[in-house]
Scaffold this motif. Structure first.
Motif, mmCIF file in Angstrom:
data_model
loop_
_atom_site.group_PDB
_atom_site.id
_atom_site.type_symbol
_atom_site.label_atom_id
_atom_site.label_comp_id
_atom_site.label_asym_id
_atom_site.label_seq_id
_atom_site.Cartn_x
_atom_site.Cartn_y
_atom_site.Cartn_z
ATOM 1 N N UNK A 43 1.210 -0.899 -0.230
ATOM 2 C CA UNK A 43 -0.033 0.045 -0.157
ATOM 3 C C UNK A 43 1.064 0.931 0.174
ATOM 4 N N UNK A 44 1.605 1.202 0.994
ATOM 5 C CA UNK A 44 2.812 2.242 1.177
ATOM 6 C C UNK A 44 3.331 2.393 -0.850
ATOM 7 N N UNK A 45 3.920 2.064 -1.413
ATOM 8 C CA UNK A 45 4.381 2.195 -2.657
ATOM 9 C C UNK A 45 3.206 2.566 -3.299
ATOM 10 N N UNK A 46 2.098 2.708 -3.224
ATOM 11 C CA UNK A 46 1.100 3.445 -3.952
ATOM 12 C C UNK A 46 0.979 2.754 -5.520
ATOM 13 N N UNK A 47 1.131 1.862 -5.773
ATOM 14 C CA UNK A 47 0.721 1.959 -7.438
ATOM 15 C C UNK A 47 -0.493 0.956 -7.702
ATOM 16 N N UNK A 48 -1.012 -0.192 -6.333
ATOM 17 C CA UNK A 48 -2.523 0.148 -6.315
ATOM 18 C C UNK A 48 -3.495 0.863 -6.489
ATOM 19 N N UNK A 49 -2.385 2.373 -5.606
ATOM 20 C CA UNK A 49 -3.960 2.991 -5.648
ATOM 21 C C UNK A 49 -3.695 3.884 -6.576
ATOM 22 N N UNK A 50 -3.397 4.692 -7.080
ATOM 23 C CA UNK A 50 -2.529 5.148 -8.166
ATOM 24 C C UNK A 50 -3.551 5.234 -9.284
ATOM 25 N N UNK A 51 -3.743 3.643 -9.419
ATOM 26 C CA UNK A 51 -4.188 3.083 -10.829
ATOM 27 C C UNK A 51 -5.822 2.794 -10.553
ATOM 28 N N UNK A 52 -6.360 2.939 -9.078
ATOM 29 C CA UNK A 52 -8.023 3.440 -8.603
ATOM 30 C C UNK A 52 -8.189 5.517 -8.538
ATOM 31 N N UNK A 53 -7.263 6.077 -8.544
ATOM 32 C CA UNK A 53 -7.256 6.842 -8.433
ATOM 33 C C UNK A 53 -7.795 7.370 -9.331
ATOM 34 N N UNK A 54 -6.582 7.027 -10.500
ATOM 35 C CA UNK A 54 -7.168 7.459 -12.354
ATOM 36 C C UNK A 54 -8.727 7.045 -12.424
ATOM 37 N N UNK A 55 -8.752 6.197 -12.228
ATOM 38 C CA UNK A 55 -10.860 5.802 -12.679
ATOM 39 C C UNK A 55 -11.228 7.112 -11.930
ATOM 40 N N UNK A 56 -11.397 6.629 -9.971
ATOM 41 C CA UNK A 56 -11.928 7.572 -9.638
ATOM 42 C C UNK A 56 -11.877 8.969 -10.214
ATOM 43 N N UNK A 57 -10.607 9.843 -10.900
ATOM 44 C CA UNK A 57 -10.784 11.025 -11.066
ATOM 45 C C UNK A 57 -11.748 11.199 -12.922
ATOM 46 N N UNK A 58 -11.913 9.654 -13.104
ATOM 47 C CA UNK A 58 -12.209 10.348 -14.518
ATOM 48 C C UNK A 58 -13.885 9.494 -14.496
ATOM 49 N N UNK A 59 -14.159 9.638 -13.722
ATOM 50 C CA UNK A 59 -15.660 8.697 -12.991
ATOM 51 C C UNK A 59 -16.201 7.258 -12.960
#
Length: 350
Positions: free
Chosen positions: A194-210
């Motif tokens: 989780x600390x590396x932020x790889x999975x969360x970056x992928x999900x954040x991108x999708x969230x920003x796209x709605x």
């Protein structure tokens, strides 16, 4: 010279745009006259943050956004949001380096060594990390993207979880060598992921796209499989060394007094004599944790099955990522881009 692949071209574009955004974000004219020593420190910070790297977190953020949108077109604010995530990662890395008294990061001296010798440098680097955290939050929330607040909250919630794991790791040196040690090492590996932020970056991108909840969950499943495989592979590299041509040297768990999953798995499978030897090696003071002792740890982990057990989990997590990827939509071939980016992680180029 052959033309770059699609994912290589994507990474080059992301690196150039995010590096430009980072350089702009770290030009702070409102702080120029506050203190001459601070101005000098910011010069070190810029050099540290802009060291060469492929910016995999921003690349995954942009890929998640494009996949959810079904288009490779991105708004300008997304580059700033991606740069903000990199500032958050730099903040965490600076604090980690100070806590572990590390010497090198991405081919150069760690920030606390650049700022001042000894404990003074460590204290100053913690302050600089706090500054980068504040700058990151300004950037994420000021990106003027729909959903920026929600995506930032999601990312920060996971940062809280990773801090729990970091606390446990620093307090105990990771998992203990004993009954239950494998489960604890597994949990810590997931929190380091989780600390590396790889999975969360992928999900954040999708969230920003709605993206809807279902797509976000699917992307989270992909990211978690990939992140876990990456973290366990890093723990193996930290013990047995990097592959030839690797961009960044691994951080050795034994020399840093970190009981990683391969070691806990080896202890759980070892004969009593080998267990006692592992425990004795981890009781050594820092000055005696030399290459000779490291060689003994490697031999014990190999012979007791810790390495093979970890490699098995890496393979299982990698297969899980492939299966989860197959469930994603593929507008304009963007799923193949995500798959290719994730494949890059196998070669440790983050």
């Amino acid at each position: 010279m052959p033309a770059p692949s699609v994912e290589q071209a994507w990474l080059q574009l992301v690196r150039a745009r995010v590096d430009a955004s980072l350089a702009e974000l770290l030009e702070l004219p409102d702080e120029a006259r506050l203190d001459i020593r601070w101005t000098e420190a910011l010069g070190h910070v810029r050099e540290y943050v802009l060291r060469p790297t492929l910016r995999m977190r921003p690349a995954l953020l942009l890929a998640g956004y494009c996949l959810a949108r079904g288009s490779a077109s991105v708004p300008a604010g997304l580059w700033r949001f991606a740069a903000g995530l990199e500032l958050l990662h730099a903040f965490a890395a600076i604090h980690d380096d100070a806590a572990e008294q590390s010497v090198l990061r991405r081919g150069g001296l760690t920030l606390h060594h650049l700022l001042a010798p000894g404990a003074t440098g460590q204290h100053l680097s913690v302050v600089v990390g706090d500054h980068l955290y504040a700058r990151a939050m300004e950037t994420l929330l000021g990106s003027e993207l729909p959903g920026a607040t929600q995506a930032s909250q999601y990312f920060l919630k996971l940062c809280r979880y990773s801090a729990v794991g970091r606390y446990a790791e620093l307090q105990r040196g990771g998992a203990f060598l004993g009954p239950g040690g494998v489960l604890r090492a597994w949990r810590l590996a997931r929190l380091r992921m989780v600390r590396e932020g790889l999975a969360s970056a992928l999900v954040c991108g999708a969230m920003l796209a709605g993206a809807d909840v279902e797509l976000r969950l699917r992307l989270a499943r992909v990211g978690c499989h990939v992140g876990l495989a990456h973290e366990l592979r890093e723990e193996l590299r930290g013990l047995f060394g990097a592959a030839r041509g690797a961009v960044q040297a691994p951080r050795c768990g034994f020399l840093g007094n970190r009981r990683t999953f391969p070691v806990a798995a080896a202890w759980s499978r070892a004969l009593p004599e080998a267990r006692r030897e592992l425990e004795a090696l981890w009781s050594l003071p820092a000055e005696r944790r030399d290459e000779l002792a490291l060689g003994r740890v490697r031999r014990l982990v190999e012979e007791s099955g810790g390495r093979s057990a970890t490699e098995h989990l890496v393979t299982r997590a990698s297969h899980g990522a492939v299966n989860a990827l197959a469930e994603l939509p593929n507008p304009n071939g963007l799923r193949e881009l995500v798959q290719a980016l994730i494949g890059q992680l196998a070669h440790r180029i983050v």
